[in-house]
Design an enzyme around this catalytic site. Sequence first.
Site, short mmCIF file in Angstrom:
data_model
loop_
_atom_site.label_atom_id
_atom_site.label_comp_id
_atom_site.label_asym_id
_atom_site.label_seq_id
_atom_site.Cartn_x
_atom_site.Cartn_y
_atom_site.Cartn_z
N ASP A 51 -34.51 -6.82 -5.81
CA ASP A 51 -33.43 -7.26 -6.69
C ASP A 51 -33.29 -8.78 -6.69
O ASP A 51 -33.89 -9.48 -5.87
CB ASP A 51 -32.10 -6.65 -6.22
N TYR A 109 -37.67 -3.61 5.90
CA TYR A 109 -36.84 -4.72 5.44
C TYR A 109 -36.16 -5.37 6.64
O TYR A 109 -35.77 -4.69 7.59
CB TYR A 109 -35.75 -4.23 4.48
#
Length: 270
Positions: A51, A109
Site C-alpha cells: 500500500d 513483514y
Amino acid sequence: MRIALGIQYDGAAFCGWQAQPHGNTVQDALERALAEFARVPLHTTVAGRTDTGVHGLGQVVHFDTELDRADFSWVRGTNAFLPPTVAVQWAKSMPDAFHARFSAFERTYYYALYVHPVRSPMLDGRAGWIHTPLDDDAMRAAAAHLLGEHDFSAFRSSECQSKTPVKHLYEIDIRRVGHFLHFRFRANAFLHHMVRNLMGCLVAVGRGRYPADWVADVLAGRDRNRAAPTFMADGLYLAHVGYPAEFAVPPAQLGSVPWSSVWADLDPQP
C-alpha cells in the site's frame, strides 16, 4: 525467458505498488525503467502488492522477455533509469515454472515503531510513532492468540480481493531496542491491511486499553468493526518472500536498513 528481480523501494514516495493511471506507483516507475533499458514494454508480476507508504526490502517480481542479457545487466541497466527511491538489488534467470506470487510459500513483514513522548522528524515515513508507553509482555501475550491458521476477516480491509480470509500466521516476534519496538510478522500470505490491523490491535493492548485475550475475541468474531483502527503505514516493510529452494532466490538485502541487526540471529529464509 523469465527474469526475476529483487526490488527495494521507499514506499513514502509512491501511491502503493500497483500501476495506476496517474503513474505514481512503484510498478509504474519500474516498468518505465525496464522499457527504457530494454527498448520494449515489459510487464511485471509482483510477489505482494504493498500500500501507499509501505516500504519494500525484499520485494520480488518477474517478467518474460525475448532479450538475452546477462543477469547483472538487468540490475545496472534498469537502475540507470529508476528514481533514487527505487533500486533493483539482483536479477536472476528463472525457469518458466517460477512465479513471483504463486511460487511463494511465505512472506515476512517488519514494523519499526518509535516509542517516545516526542516525534522525530528524522524518522518521518521510516517508522511508526506512538507517544505513550507500551507493555511489551501484554503485546506478546496478545500475539500468541493470533498464531496458527485462522479466518482473519476481522483484520482485512473492505477492499481486500483475497479469495479466502483463512491464512496461517507462523510468527509474531516483538523486540525492544532503546526507544524502538520491532515487530516481525511471518505467514503463508497476508490479507489487505492485515499487518497494519494486527498492529493496531497489539498497540491497543500495549497501551492497556484491552486485555491480551481481547484479540482472541476479535479474531473469533470475524468482524472488522470490533478491531482497532488500521495502524499507520510508515514503519511497515515487506522484508522477505520465501520460495522453494529449487529456485535459489537470492536473500533480501536487509543490511540496507539501520535496524537490521535486530533480526541478525534469525535465518532470513526460515
